[in-house]
Scaffold this active site. Structure first.
Site, short mmCIF file in Angstrom:
data_model
loop_
_atom_site.label_atom_id
_atom_site.label_comp_id
_atom_site.label_asym_id
_atom_site.label_seq_id
_atom_site.Cartn_x
_atom_site.Cartn_y
_atom_site.Cartn_z
N GLY A 81 40.04 24.20 44.67
CA GLY A 81 38.38 25.09 43.71
C GLY A 81 38.69 25.72 42.65
CB SER B 286 27.58 34.49 48.48
OG SER B 286 26.64 35.37 47.32
CE1 TYR C 80 27.21 28.97 47.08
CE2 TYR C 80 25.59 31.03 46.24
CZ TYR C 80 26.45 30.57 47.03
OH TYR C 80 27.89 30.52 46.60
CE LYS D 293 28.02 30.12 50.37
NZ LYS D 293 30.08 29.45 51.15
CG LEU E 131 28.39 37.44 31.54
CD1 LEU E 131 27.20 37.06 30.75
CD2 LEU E 131 27.97 38.93 32.72
#
Ligand code: NAD
Ligand code: UD1
Length: 375
Positions: free
Chosen positions: A22, A139, A164, A168, A215
């Site tokens: 990834g 994150s 999600y 984490k 973004l």
């Protein structure tokens, strides 16, 4: 079973990268291989391409012994057992997981199953084979909506707003509990801020499937003409230009942060003092390998607004990026940036690249690979 010791030369260490095909994993593989580590990538290619592996070889010149790729799912226990039987894995840098926030609210079972169930399967097999060294991709989302900037590591984890983010937070807790029950474990939780950019070669980069949620990939696809215009989600936030502010970090800086975390676990760097600030520190092996849980932010400490990103990207690509102001996106916060002094003092790591360079590198990747790895 005793844990693997890490205080050896890079050439003597094999690092397993689940999810290494990834975006962040492929850049980390390059930095590890460049420093002489052996890398084993396990990926089910659910959000990546085998071409990324060829590109990693192209950049680093790694041969089949230095870089191994295995197409497998971390939920596949027999396959994971085979990986640990065939390769003497010393440490795991865990990237594998599903990561689309919006999708996670629609498919919570899939997210918990894949991210938490997959990690538990892998860690259990790793433990059976005597590998209890884990660096985990966490994150900034674990700080929650209420935290005040800059986010420092000692803040309690906040309330997550989607499945999600919850995976984490859960995995941070799970890995900490592993150590609290068995002080052989050595864990580093790396809290990423907003990774963007690409390797300077333009050969690897972020390749989202479908319409991007984040973004930079969106802006990059507007720049190539693949998408018509950017929607700017809100211009009435309490920020200088009213648009959201984030701590964007170059993916190569982030990748180097993983190498530093590995060296820190091995006891090759760091102050040797109890590190505090959201971290437990446990015993140190005879060879210097650290045990415990280190928690580090990986960001730049600098906030950049959505419109500042658009301006920087226009400069990088040489033309205007059409955009329209839209409503705020539910769940977004106004401002998010990291306190970076802990990573600086303990890992000796400071991000090098600025937003102009992040946009230039994103543009080189995107313009050279308008359809990502599909060519
Ligand atoms: P990515 O989707 O590009 O990489 C994740 C990889 O994991 C993919 O190659 C995918 O195919 C693989 N994968 C997923 N489930 C798997 C499974 N069950 N078995 C084997 N492989 C599997 O994402 P990324 O941006 O490189 O992120 C890497 C990690 O960092 C993720 O855990 C992500 O949640 C975390 N993270 C990313 C960001 C970000 O903005 N990109 C921010 C914070 C944290
Ligand atoms: C998102 C995730 C977060 C994850 C992080 C990793 C959401 C809600 N949050 O954070 O959990 O850890 O990625 O990098 O998805 N924006 C636009 N137009 C767009 C896309 C984004 O204006 O088309 C704005 C957003 O409102 C935000 C900023 O750009 O202000 C950054 O957005 P994004 O790239 O999605 O990242 P985050 O929301 O910070």
């Amino acid at each position: 079973m005793a844990n693997k010791e890490l205080n050896k030369k890079p050439e003597e260490l094999t690092i397993l990268l689940p999810g290494g095909a990834g975006y962040i994993g492929s850049h980390t593989a390059v930095e590890l291989l460049d420093r002489g580590y052996k890398v084993v990538i396990v990926d089910n290619l659910s959000n990546s391409s085998k071409v990324a592996i060829d590109r990693i070889r192209q950049i680093t010149g790694a041969n089949d012994e230095q870089l191994v790729f295995i197409e497998a799912d971390i939920l596949d226990r027999p396959a994971m057992d085979k990986v640990f039987t065939n390769y003497s894995v010393d440490a795991i840098i865990m990237f594998a997981g599903l990561k689309a926030v919006g999708e996670s609210t629609q498919k919570p079972l899939e997210y918990y199953w894949n991210n938490v169930g997959g990690a538990l399967t892998l860690f259990d097999v790793a433990r059976e084979h005597g590998c209890k060294n884990v660096i985990f991709s966490s994150s900034a989302t674990v700080y929650g909506e209420e935290a005040q900037v800059p986010f420092t590591e000692e803040l309690e984890r906040g309330k997550t707003t989607n499945p999600y983010g919850e995976t984490k937070a859960m995995l941070e807790r799970i890995l900490t509990d592993f150590y609290l029950a068995d002080d052989e474990w050595s864990v580093v939780l790396l809290r990423y801020f907003n990774p963007i950019g690409a390797h300077e070669s333009g050969l690897i980069g972020e390749d989202p499937k479908g319409i991007p949620n984040n973004l930079l990939p969106y802006v990059a696809q507007v720049a190539t003409g693949k998408l018509k215009e950017l929607g700017v989600f809100g211009n009435d936030y309490p920020t200088p230009d009213g648009t959201g502010v984030r701590d964007f970090i170059h993916v190569v800086d982030l990748a180097v942060g993983h190498v530093k975390a590995l060296e820190w676990m091995a006891g090759k760097i760091g102050t040797g003092e109890p590190i505090g600030r959201g971290s437990y520190q446990g015993p140190v092996s005879e060879d210097g390998t650290r045990h415990g849980v280190g928690v580090f932010n990986l960001g730049t400490g600098k906030g950049t607004s959505v419109l500042e990103v658009v301006a920087a990207f226009e400069k990088a690509c040489g033309h205007k990026i059409p955009y329209a102001i839209k409503d705020r996106r539910p769940g977004d916060i106004a401002v998010c940036y990291a306190a970076c002094d802990k990573a600086r003092d303990e890992l000796g790591w400071v991000a090098q690249y600025d937003i102009a360079r992040m946009c230039e590198d994103t543009w080189r990747w995107q313009s050279g690979n308008p359809n990502g790895y599909e060519g």
